[in-house]
Structure formats: C-alpha cells, structure tokens
Design a protein around this motif. Structure first.
Motif, PDB file in Angstrom:
ATOM      1  N   VAL A   6      26.958 -13.260 -21.725  1.00  0.00           N
ATOM      2  CA  VAL A   6      27.202 -13.035 -19.952  1.00  0.00           C
ATOM      3  C   VAL A   6      27.334 -14.381 -19.338  1.00  0.00           C
ATOM      4  O   VAL A   6      26.396 -15.236 -19.690  1.00  0.00           O
ATOM      5  CB  VAL A   6      25.833 -12.123 -19.729  1.00  0.00           C
ATOM      6  CG1 VAL A   6      25.923 -12.186 -18.199  1.00  0.00           C
ATOM      7  CG2 VAL A   6      25.932 -10.774 -20.090  1.00  0.00           C
TER       8      VAL A   6
ATOM      9  N   TRP B 262      26.968 -17.138 -16.699  1.00  0.00           N
ATOM     10  CA  TRP B 262      25.815 -17.445 -15.738  1.00  0.00           C
ATOM     11  C   TRP B 262      26.283 -16.993 -14.526  1.00  0.00           C
ATOM     12  O   TRP B 262      25.072 -16.325 -13.689  1.00  0.00           O
ATOM     13  CB  TRP B 262      25.378 -18.764 -15.734  1.00  0.00           C
ATOM     14  CG  TRP B 262      26.254 -19.797 -14.913  1.00  0.00           C
ATOM     15  CD1 TRP B 262      27.360 -20.525 -15.510  1.00  0.00           C
ATOM     16  CD2 TRP B 262      26.222 -20.004 -13.525  1.00  0.00           C
ATOM     17  NE1 TRP B 262      28.072 -21.010 -14.211  1.00  0.00           N
ATOM     18  CE2 TRP B 262      27.530 -21.015 -13.103  1.00  0.00           C
ATOM     19  CE3 TRP B 262      25.431 -19.419 -12.344  1.00  0.00           C
ATOM     20  CZ2 TRP B 262      27.667 -21.264 -11.710  1.00  0.00           C
ATOM     21  CZ3 TRP B 262      26.003 -19.806 -11.127  1.00  0.00           C
ATOM     22  CH2 TRP B 262      26.677 -20.741 -10.866  1.00  0.00           C
ATOM     23  N   GLU B 263      27.358 -16.645 -14.020  1.00  0.00           N
ATOM     24  CA  GLU B 263      27.548 -16.212 -12.841  1.00  0.00           C
ATOM     25  C   GLU B 263      27.354 -14.952 -12.385  1.00  0.00           C
ATOM     26  O   GLU B 263      27.558 -14.257 -11.579  1.00  0.00           O
ATOM     27  CB  GLU B 263      29.179 -16.681 -12.306  1.00  0.00           C
ATOM     28  CG  GLU B 263      29.671 -18.051 -12.419  1.00  0.00           C
ATOM     29  CD  GLU B 263      29.958 -18.648 -13.779  1.00  0.00           C
ATOM     30  OE1 GLU B 263      30.759 -19.480 -13.730  1.00  0.00           O
ATOM     31  OE2 GLU B 263      29.751 -17.918 -14.686  1.00  0.00           O
ATOM     32  N   GLU B 264      27.492 -13.987 -13.833  1.00  0.00           N
ATOM     33  CA  GLU B 264      27.352 -12.510 -13.779  1.00  0.00           C
ATOM     34  C   GLU B 264      25.808 -12.292 -13.998  1.00  0.00           C
ATOM     35  O   GLU B 264      25.687 -11.144 -14.328  1.00  0.00           O
ATOM     36  CB  GLU B 264      28.122 -11.926 -14.776  1.00  0.00           C
ATOM     37  CG  GLU B 264      29.761 -12.373 -14.431  1.00  0.00           C
ATOM     38  CD  GLU B 264      30.804 -11.790 -15.375  1.00  0.00           C
ATOM     39  OE1 GLU B 264      30.331 -11.090 -16.182  1.00  0.00           O
ATOM     40  OE2 GLU B 264      32.053 -12.185 -15.366  1.00  0.00           O
TER      41      GLU B 264
ATOM     42  N   ASP C 118      22.440 -10.674 -13.758  1.00  0.00           N
ATOM     43  CA  ASP C 118      21.942  -9.806 -12.599  1.00  0.00           C
ATOM     44  C   ASP C 118      20.621 -10.074 -12.386  1.00  0.00           C
ATOM     45  O   ASP C 118      19.892 -11.342 -12.621  1.00  0.00           O
ATOM     46  CB  ASP C 118      21.835  -8.364 -13.292  1.00  0.00           C
ATOM     47  CG  ASP C 118      20.961  -8.087 -14.702  1.00  0.00           C
ATOM     48  OD1 ASP C 118      20.235  -8.964 -14.984  1.00  0.00           O
ATOM     49  OD2 ASP C 118      21.246  -7.102 -15.454  1.00  0.00           O
TER      50      ASP C 118
ATOM     51  N   THR D 122      21.457 -16.621 -20.202  1.00  0.00           N
ATOM     52  CA  THR D 122      22.986 -16.266 -20.260  1.00  0.00           C
ATOM     53  C   THR D 122      23.628 -17.298 -21.162  1.00  0.00           C
ATOM     54  O   THR D 122      23.081 -17.951 -21.617  1.00  0.00           O
ATOM     55  CB  THR D 122      23.706 -16.034 -18.727  1.00  0.00           C
ATOM     56  OG1 THR D 122      23.444 -17.126 -18.102  1.00  0.00           O
ATOM     57  CG2 THR D 122      23.170 -14.927 -18.019  1.00  0.00           C
TER      58      THR D 122
ATOM     59  N   HIS E 158      17.273 -17.712 -15.555  1.00  0.00           N
ATOM     60  CA  HIS E 158      17.588 -17.170 -14.396  1.00  0.00           C
ATOM     61  C   HIS E 158      16.162 -16.470 -14.091  1.00  0.00           C
ATOM     62  O   HIS E 158      15.362 -15.823 -14.592  1.00  0.00           O
ATOM     63  CB  HIS E 158      18.549 -15.979 -14.544  1.00  0.00           C
ATOM     64  CG  HIS E 158      19.876 -16.330 -15.078  1.00  0.00           C
ATOM     65  ND1 HIS E 158      20.609 -16.837 -14.237  1.00  0.00           N
ATOM     66  CD2 HIS E 158      20.394 -16.843 -16.211  1.00  0.00           C
ATOM     67  CE1 HIS E 158      21.838 -17.325 -14.718  1.00  0.00           C
ATOM     68  NE2 HIS E 158      21.556 -17.311 -15.818  1.00  0.00           N
TER      69      HIS E 158
ATOM     70  N   ARG F 107      18.846 -16.631  -4.788  1.00  0.00           N
ATOM     71  CA  ARG F 107      20.198 -16.267  -4.659  1.00  0.00           C
ATOM     72  C   ARG F 107      20.646 -17.346  -4.122  1.00  0.00           C
ATOM     73  O   ARG F 107      21.711 -18.038  -4.378  1.00  0.00           O
ATOM     74  CB  ARG F 107      20.621 -15.128  -3.932  1.00  0.00           C
ATOM     75  CG  ARG F 107      20.754 -13.746  -4.871  1.00  0.00           C
ATOM     76  CD  ARG F 107      21.058 -12.594  -3.858  1.00  0.00           C
ATOM     77  NE  ARG F 107      20.266 -12.081  -3.043  1.00  0.00           N
ATOM     78  CZ  ARG F 107      19.469 -11.276  -3.090  1.00  0.00           C
ATOM     79  NH1 ARG F 107      19.168 -10.706  -4.222  1.00  0.00           N
ATOM     80  NH2 ARG F 107      18.622 -10.823  -2.248  1.00  0.00           N
TER      81      ARG F 107
END
Length: 496
Positions: A353, A355-357, A359, A365, A372, A429
């Motif tokens: 996955v 890193w930008e995606e 969750d 990722t 994260h 975020r």
C-alpha cells in the motif's frame, strides 16, 4: 468522556486498568521503557530476540545474512524458516535472532552530555564520543541498576501482536530459542498483556535500492557487494577501490575507517539535506553523483565467477547519473539505510500500500519508513495501549527515547489523558499534508527541543491538575549542549 473497554479512546480520557505490559526489544528504547514502567509499578516482560541487552550497540563478529538485492519494501515474515530441515543450531540461532549492525569501530555521533538517559549519568570524565563498548556498557548498567534484567526473556522473538475486536487485552505470541545437549529447541508461547510497547528499533531490515545491474553484481560476486549492515571491520578493504553508495553516518564511518588502510573511496549519493557535506569528508574521498547502472563485462573470463582472485577488480563498470564511468572497482558497500518493519503486527503492516493511501489503522506501508497513525510518534491512535518508543529519527536517541518512555508510563498509569481520537487523527492528517517528498516524516533533525517542549506542556498540564509532580524534561546541561549540536548540524548538512 468515554473509554471503550478494549482501550480505544474515542472522546478523550485516561487509560485505565493497565497492569501487565510487554516491551518488545532490549536496546536502549526497550531498556528505558521497561525501567520507567517498573518504577511506575507495572508488571513488565521484555522480549529480546538476541541473547544480549544493548541493541545496535552490542558488537558481534558474526554479521547478519545478506538481504535480498534489491530490497525496497517491508518483507513478508517467514516465521517457519527456522524449521527447515538440515539447518544447524548456529544457522537457526542466526535466523531466529539476527545480529545487529554494530561494527567494531562504531562511536556515538551525538555527544554524551546530550545522549543520556535520565536514569543514569555517564561515568565521571566520560568523553563526548566513546567506543561502542562504552555505550553498550552504559545501557547494560541502566538495565542492571533498574532491575530490567529480571524481566528480560532473551532469545525470544515476538511473532504476533494482536487484539481482536472486543478483546480487552493484547495477545502476544513468541518463540524462544534454547540450546540443548543434542542441538536446540524452539518453544512457542501465547501471552496476554494490557499494554504493549514496541521498542524494536530501526536497524533490522536493510534497504537495498533497485539500481539496474546491482542485483547481477551481487549474484555473480557476492563477497564483493554488501550492505553496510554486514560491515564489521575495515581489514577486508585494505588497499581496495571501494564504491560506497550513501552519504549518511554509516557511509562516513566506513569511509573513514577504510581510507586509513589505503583504500580508495568513491562515495556515490543522491543529494539530500540529510547528507553529510562533502567538505566534512576525510582527504582522499571522492564524492560523485548517484549510480545509474552497474554493467558486467561479459567478455571477461571471470564475469560469471562467484569467487574472484583477491587481486582482481570486479569485471565491469559503473555508470553514474551524470554519464561518468567508473571502472576497476573492487568492492561495493550499499549504505542506504534501513526499512522500518514490525512483522509481528500482522495486517497493520501493508507492504504493497503506498504511504499516500494509508488508512486510519495501518502502521507500515510500502515506503518502509513512515510509522502511520501515531500520536506524537508514540501512541497508536486507534488503541493507545499499543505504543512505540524510538520511532522519532535523527535525534539524541537515548535522551529522547527516555523522555518518550516516561510519557508512556504516565499515560499507561492514567495520570495523563490523551486527546479525543478525532483530535489525534486530525493532527496526524495535518502533519501528513505538510509532508514533502524527500523529507523524513519522523525526523526531528535539530528540532527535538521544540517537540519535547510541546509534549511537556500537554503532559504537565494533566499532572499538575492532578496534584502530581510534573515531568522535568531535559536539564540545563542537556539544553546547553543541544544548542551546540544544532549549530553542528547546520555546519555539516545541507539544510536548504
């Protein structure tokens, strides 16, 4: 304020009912975490997959096995590899508890007045920069003085940490390696803990970039192409022409150690603000642009050989990104850092996955660097009874990790309240929105004093409100010496 029964803070409030805590790793971050938790009255168990306390500061002549070439994303764990038929006890122990990357000449690169735990001062008269044996002894002394040795399980690796929905405790599965008269045995065990502190460090999985031709060079000449994790002493590099890829601390150390033995050092790197400036390199070391391609000379008689005569160069050439060609290379050292991986966290690690995606649950990722969904680089936002000490990067390590461990102990004791989950998520975020390519997400490069002050304001507001002693943070000696470190960073790195 609502606290769910499984430790998930929805609307803020103290964490309660933490008694039994697992600490993963017995390096500096694990030792100080265990010590502060023990001082706070918790039942603590420390799992250490090697046989020694001290983490990356414990020198072993035996290096780890070679990583894959290339190796650019977190690997899928293969816990059953130790059960393959035909492995000796030595081979199983190496796989079960791989050696750390410590080399014989390793020294701290942050001065001792800044790199110290609140639990123990350095011996009187200690120099600013000391050998790894001195640092290793310092960690062991902290563990001994604060009864951490009593709760460490050596040769025990953690293979799973999970908390199914609705459970109130973390399930931890381990494997312990033990030598026997006839060979060895592996003992599996399942545990339950109210809290878990991940303190397993950064330096386990080497990052090997996917440079065209590098894998072929490694396959054909395996003893001549290595990652810096395999480096132990400069002796094999004497009077050799060595190409070092990378411009960080390990690259500099290897260059400095080998050049005095007559090695010709060529250092290749892709420019980053975290690189040590070329002006700080010892005389005789040439810095060149990043390697674009490795080419084997297929016409050479030994181009397919896995063993070259000691006086033979690697038959081939290296093309740099600016078009220049390097030839007559004897050895290649890939000093391109490490991949962050917590293989025991199961599906919280998603190596495919981007890193930008990520969750709001995933921890690792495909980038293999960002951890994260952590609040202040420490508390796992969906369930803060899972915490991390030592994630922050390019810091004073011992001092900062000790501080983070103190904060974990206060939060686990219910003396300091975490913000509501929505607030922690929003802060995370916003931090990601400011993140730029080429940056290091967890780097506090010369800015950890500001991080400490911010965390202290939060922590001490709750402690004072409860009538408890505030955390002191860093003392004046640390602050004065940290200012010197900040100036040194400005003079040795590209900060634009």
């Amino acid at each position: 304020m609502v606290l769910l029964t499984n430790g998930k803070v929805e609307n803020g409030g103290p964490i309660t009912n933490i008694k039994d805590v697992a600490v993963i790793g017995a390096g500096i971050s694990g030792v100080v975490s265990a010590a502060h938790l023990l001082r706070a009255g918790f039942n603590v168990t420390v799992f250490e997959r090697t046989g020694a306390v001290g983490g990356v500061w414990g020198y072993e002549p035996q290096p780890d096995r070679d990583p894959p070439f290339p190796n650019v994303r977190p690997p899928t764990p293969n816990w059953s590899e130790v059960e393959k038929q035909g492995l000796s006890s030595d081979e199983v122990e190496l796989i079960h508890g791989p050696p750390n990357p410590c080399y014989a000449g390793l020294k701290n690169n942050i001065p001792t007045p800044v790199m110290r735990s609140s639990l123990l001062r350095w011996p009187e008269g200690s120099e600013d920069f000391v050998d790894q044996a001195v640092v290793h002894q310092y960690i062991q002394d902290i563990a001994r003085r604060h009864n951490v040795y009593d709760v460490i399980l050596p040769h025990t690796r953690v293979e799973s940490v999970s908390k199914p929905e609705g459970d109130t405790q973390w399930g931890v599965s381990t494997s312990t390696f033990t030598r026997t008269q006839s060979g060895h045995k592996l003992t599996k065990k399942n545990w339950k803990f109210d809290g878990v502190v991940v303190a397993s460090g950064h330096y386990h999985v080497p990052c090997v970039p996917d440079v065209p031709g590098l894998a072929t060079w490694k396959q054909r000449f395996p003893d001549r192409v290595t990652h810096s994790k395999q480096y132990r002493t400069p002796a094999p590099f004497s009077n050799q022409t060595v190409l070092i890829i990378g411009a960080g601390v390990s690259a500099l150390d290897i260059a400095k150690e080998t050049v005095v033995l007559g090695a010709k050092i060529i250092q290749s790197n892709r420019q980053s603000k975290y690189d040590i400036l070329s002006s700080r390199l010892p005389d005789g070391i040439e810095r060149v642009p990043m390697v674009a391609k490795f080419i084997v000379d297929e016409t050479a008689g030994d181009s397919n050989s896995q063993t070259l005569e000691s006086d033979r160069h690697i038959p081939g050439k290296v093309i740099l990104e600016d078009g220049r060609v390097l030839e007559c290379i004897d050895r290649v050292v890939v000093a391109t850092g490490y991949i962050t991986s917590y293989p025991f966290l199961g599906d919280l690690e998603q190596p495919h996955v981007p890193w930008e995606e990520a969750d709001e649950k995933v921890v690792i990722t495909s980038d293999g660097y960002i951890t994260h969904n952590l609040h202040k680089d420490v508390f796992y936002i969906p369930d803060p009874t899972l915490s991390f000490v030592g994630v922050s990067h390019l810091v004073s390590t011992f001092s900062l990790f000790d501080f983070q461990a103190q904060v974990v102990a206060k939060v686990f004791a219910g003396q300091v309240q975490l913000p509501p989950r929505s607030v922690m998520q929003e802060e995370h975020r916003e931090r990601k929105l400011k993140f730029q390519p080429g940056e290091r997400f967890h780097s506090l490069f010369g800015a950890e004093d500001a991080y400490i002050d911010k965390v202290l304001r939060w922590v001490n507001a709750d402690l004072v409100k409860a009538g408890l002693e505030p955390l002191p943070g860093m003392d004046e000696e640390w602050k004065v010496n940290y200012k010197v470190v900040q100036e040194r960073i400005k003079s040795t790195h590209v900060l634009t």
